[in-house]
Design an enzyme around this catalytic site. Structure first.
Site, short mmCIF file in Angstrom:
data_model
loop_
_atom_site.label_atom_id
_atom_site.label_comp_id
_atom_site.label_asym_id
_atom_site.label_seq_id
_atom_site.Cartn_x
_atom_site.Cartn_y
_atom_site.Cartn_z
N GLY A 10 0.69 -1.12 0.37
CA GLY A 10 0.16 0.11 0.06
C GLY A 10 0.64 1.01 0.33
N GLY A 11 0.59 2.16 -1.25
CA GLY A 11 1.60 3.01 -0.96
C GLY A 11 0.83 4.28 -0.87
N ILE A 14 -0.43 7.01 4.09
CA ILE A 14 0.57 6.07 5.40
C ILE A 14 2.32 5.92 4.75
CG2 ILE A 14 0.58 4.57 7.37
CD1 ILE A 14 -2.76 4.83 7.57
N GLY A 15 1.16 4.54 3.65
CA GLY A 15 2.95 4.47 3.11
C GLY A 15 3.39 5.06 3.02
N ARG A 83 -11.86 5.73 5.07
CA ARG A 83 -12.59 6.35 5.09
C ARG A 83 -12.41 7.84 4.42
NH1 ARG A 83 -14.22 6.88 11.68
NH2 ARG A 83 -11.85 6.57 11.45
N ASN A 96 -12.10 -3.66 1.36
CA ASN A 96 -10.65 -4.10 2.25
C ASN A 96 -10.53 -5.64 3.15
OD1 ASN A 96 -10.62 -1.52 1.90
ND2 ASN A 96 -10.23 -0.86 4.47
N HIS A 176 -10.01 -1.05 17.66
CA HIS A 176 -10.34 -0.02 17.29
C HIS A 176 -11.57 0.95 16.45
CE1 HIS A 176 -7.96 3.05 15.17
NE2 HIS A 176 -8.49 2.96 14.31
#
Ligand code: TXD
Length: 321
Positions: A10-11, A14-15, A83, A96, A176
């Site tokens: 996953g880039g 966050i990646g 989200r 997902n 979470h």
């Protein structure tokens, strides 16, 4: 010591931050995988070109080919959709889970001895699915949620008390999601109970309680607060930092006690589910669950949160995963 190999699946937002942090901290060589053609190559090229300025010396590679993650020591997974405003983390389940299935199959094939840190939402379900598909021992499968949720709680406490966040210890347990459980009783400033300091500040026990309730509620809604402001995605700097803290604990065998999403085998009254609890993170991954006694109220909140995780996992199974 040979450099570790860290694969990022996953880039996206966050990646990208993960690559930069790993490079700047020289934690290991990085491979960034994404399905979008050229994008991970572009991001990694951009970050690699800062090496002369930031003075790091690790290899950084972007790819659309899972073969390139071969032999990775650590795999950090952020693949999946984030989200949008108004969505709960659980709304991401079907999309997902489909993505996670493919990711897990490839990690199993190309990095079968790795320790996996999962970040994709809905977190507790994605960790469960990843473990189910890879068959990895549960010590090598861990989810990131509690480090961030606890850091958020600590941040809000620090702001309220006007003291350095470095001196705050605050723990958030459970799933979470909206049912997460900030542990008020043990929140402290260098050992001094936060509740005592709030009572001093307001000279009023009821008011102190009210303020703490607001801090707890803000913590539970903190992800949504960021989503609402960003409008186009969810938090990414702080989730990346949190996963890096976990990565460092593993790479340097630190035995840090961090709140993580880990497999429980009876601890905290939970059997057979991945839930957020304090655990020792070291070279072998999740080395030990750190169990402690919850009071009646905390146990009730924990049970409620665990039930939400169970319902989510049941939904996922109903969808055929
Ligand atoms: O604390 C936490 N655990 C979290 C989790 C805090 C914030 C956000 N959290 C979740 O992380 C969020 O709800 C998402 O599920 C993930 C990743 O968040 P990010 O902000 O990085 O999302 P992006 O920018 O959309 O990036 C996701 C990338 C994107 O580049 C897609 O092309 C890629 O995932 N993607 C895939 N990669 C590999 N393989 C497949 N099949 C795939 N599908 C999409």
């Amino acid at each position: 010591m040979p450099r570790k190999k860290i694969a990022l699946i996953g880039g996206g937002q966050i990646g990208g931050v993960l690559v930069q942090l790993i490079a700047q901290k020289q934690l290991g060589d990085v491979v960034l995988y994404d399905i979008v053609p050229d994008m991970p190559q572009g991001k990694t090229l951009d970050i690699a070109e800062a090496a002369r300025v930031d003075l790091f010396d690790v290899n950084i590679k972007g790819t659309n080919d899972y073969k390139d993650i071969s032999g990775a020591d650590i795999v950090i997974i952020t693949a999946g959709l984030p989200r949008k405003p108004g969505m709960s983390r659980d709304d991401l389940l079907t999309t997902n889970a489909q993505i996670m299935k493919t990711v897990a199959e490839n990690v199993k094939q190309y990095a079968p001895n790795s320790i996996a840190i999962i970040i994709s939402n809905p977190l507790d379900a994605m960790v469960t699915l990843f473990q189910k598909i890879t068959g990895f021992p549960s010590s090598r499968v861990v989810g990131q949620a509690g480090v961030l949720d606890s850091s958020r709680f600590a941040t809000f406490i620090a702001w309220e008390l006007g003291v350095s966040v470095k001196d705050i210890n605050a723990l958030v347990l459970g799933g979470h999601g909206d049912t997460m459980v900030p542990i008020v009783r043990y929140a402290n400033v260098n050992g001094i109970p936060v509740m005592e300091l709030l009572e001093k500040k307001y000279n009023d026990a009821a008011k102190a309680k009210e303020v703490m309730t607001a801090l707890v509620e803000r913590t539970k809604g903190a992800g949504g607060e960021v989503v609402k402001l960003l409008k186009t995605g969810s938090a990414f700097y702080s989730p990346a930092s949190s996963a890096i803290a976990m990565t460092e604990a593993i790479i340097y065998d630190e035995k840090r006690v961090l709140p993580v999403c880990a497999y429980l085998n009876g601890e905290f009254g939970v059997k057979g589910y991945f839930v957020g609890v304090p655990a020792v993170l070291g070279a072998s991954g999740v080395e030990k669950i750190v169990e402690f006694a919850l009071n009646e109220e905390e146990q009730k909140l924990m049970d409620n949160s665990v039930n939400a995780v169970k319902a989510l996992v049941a939904d996922m199974e109903r969808l055929g995963f």
